[in-house]
Design an enzyme around this catalytic site. Sequence first.
Site, mmCIF file in Angstrom:
data_model
loop_
_atom_site.group_PDB
_atom_site.id
_atom_site.type_symbol
_atom_site.label_atom_id
_atom_site.label_comp_id
_atom_site.label_asym_id
_atom_site.label_seq_id
_atom_site.Cartn_x
_atom_site.Cartn_y
_atom_site.Cartn_z
ATOM 1 N N ARG A 157 -22.939 68.749 20.508
ATOM 2 C CA ARG A 157 -23.347 69.905 19.715
ATOM 3 C C ARG A 157 -24.347 69.412 18.672
ATOM 4 N NH1 ARG A 157 -17.636 70.227 20.048
ATOM 5 N NH2 ARG A 157 -16.882 72.064 21.195
ATOM 6 N N LYS A 181 -15.121 69.924 16.951
ATOM 7 C CA LYS A 181 -14.482 71.071 16.314
ATOM 8 C C LYS A 181 -13.006 70.815 16.115
ATOM 9 C CE LYS A 181 -17.564 74.844 17.731
ATOM 10 N NZ LYS A 181 -17.647 76.138 18.437
ATOM 11 N N HIS A 252 -29.020 73.489 21.909
ATOM 12 C CA HIS A 252 -27.911 74.023 22.703
ATOM 13 C C HIS A 252 -28.296 74.147 24.173
ATOM 14 C CE1 HIS A 252 -23.839 75.416 22.390
ATOM 15 N NE2 HIS A 252 -24.092 76.484 23.094
ATOM 16 N N ARG A 255 -27.779 70.876 25.700
ATOM 17 C CA ARG A 255 -26.331 70.710 25.944
ATOM 18 C C ARG A 255 -25.934 71.425 27.235
ATOM 19 N NH1 ARG A 255 -21.095 70.072 23.526
ATOM 20 N NH2 ARG A 255 -19.771 71.927 23.588
ATOM 21 N N HIS A 278 -14.627 71.007 24.872
ATOM 22 C CA HIS A 278 -14.067 72.357 24.950
ATOM 23 C C HIS A 278 -12.547 72.272 24.981
ATOM 24 C CE1 HIS A 278 -17.938 74.117 26.963
ATOM 25 N NE2 HIS A 278 -18.041 74.035 25.651
ATOM 26 N N TYR A 287 -20.441 77.539 33.244
ATOM 27 C CA TYR A 287 -21.450 76.745 33.937
ATOM 28 C C TYR A 287 -21.308 76.782 35.454
ATOM 29 C CZ TYR A 287 -22.247 74.809 29.318
ATOM 30 O OH TYR A 287 -22.530 74.670 27.996
#
Length: 312
Positions: A157, A181, A252, A255, A278, A287
């Site tokens: 990210r 995150k 992004h 990514r 994730h 994806y």
Amino acid sequence: MNLSATIDNFLEMMSAERGASKNTLEAYRRDLLWANEELAGAGTSLIDTGREQLTKILASMQKDGFAATSQARRLSTLRQFFQFLYAEGLRNDDPSGDLLSPRKHPNLPKIISEKQVDNLRDLAEKNAQRADFTAAEHKKAMRLHTIVELLYATGLRISELVTMPVRIVRGAPDFLLIRGKGSKERMVPLSGKAKEAIRKWLELRDKTTDSDSSYLFPAHSEQGYIARQVVARELKILAIDAGINAHNISPHVIRHAFASHLLQHGADLRVVQQLLGHSDISTTQIYTHVLEEKLQSLVNEHHPLAERSHAE
């Protein structure tokens, strides 16, 4: 009950117990203040409201044209807030418990081809080697080359990249330990090209006044590291020079390219999930649309029924 103090307590809990980032906490606060303002117009408050009033303000978002993702995010904030009030004994019910989330249609990520990524990387490398650049231009080109290689090699990210501590790339590691995150850590491998770009960038960086910075990409700013907006702007300029539509390029998007190209070359979806950081496999599944032709071809070639059909 003081609303401001209650929101502060809620945000403190989300930070301490769930590792919510500063940006996430600010978004929660905005959502809760928005809800309280809307409810005030209906003669109630966020702390005292009931299910009927919540339904009305959520319906008003749809009427006002808010995207389903924005509606869902605000509903999620409200649910967590009311769960907090209930758990703390500040309410004896949860008025948000059975509210329905708006239907979200997943936005397919922008995809750029491997050829376009190669063009971008080649130009970034070429610029980093130009002899006609000033010292400042050379440093900027070296930094961008390193950023491009890192983004595509790791799928980081942009927030993870710009805040990356320099210490984690010292010693030419084969893997980077990334804190993403919710303060969750993951290991991501480095390509040979990325390692070489980092090595050259460190050689240059360490000869400048930036050598004392704790960040890999320092900046003379309040934060101390390069702003994500600067990275995005420099990428778009590089894309234009490489003959790529600038609207199709962002950190992004690179990514996305990292994930999509891995899957196209046979990577397992759960491995890609882990590399991207994730927490939920459903997030990574956006994806899989890039694999439709490959999967169809695989079934046609290897499924027993397909083989029988060819034999007949």
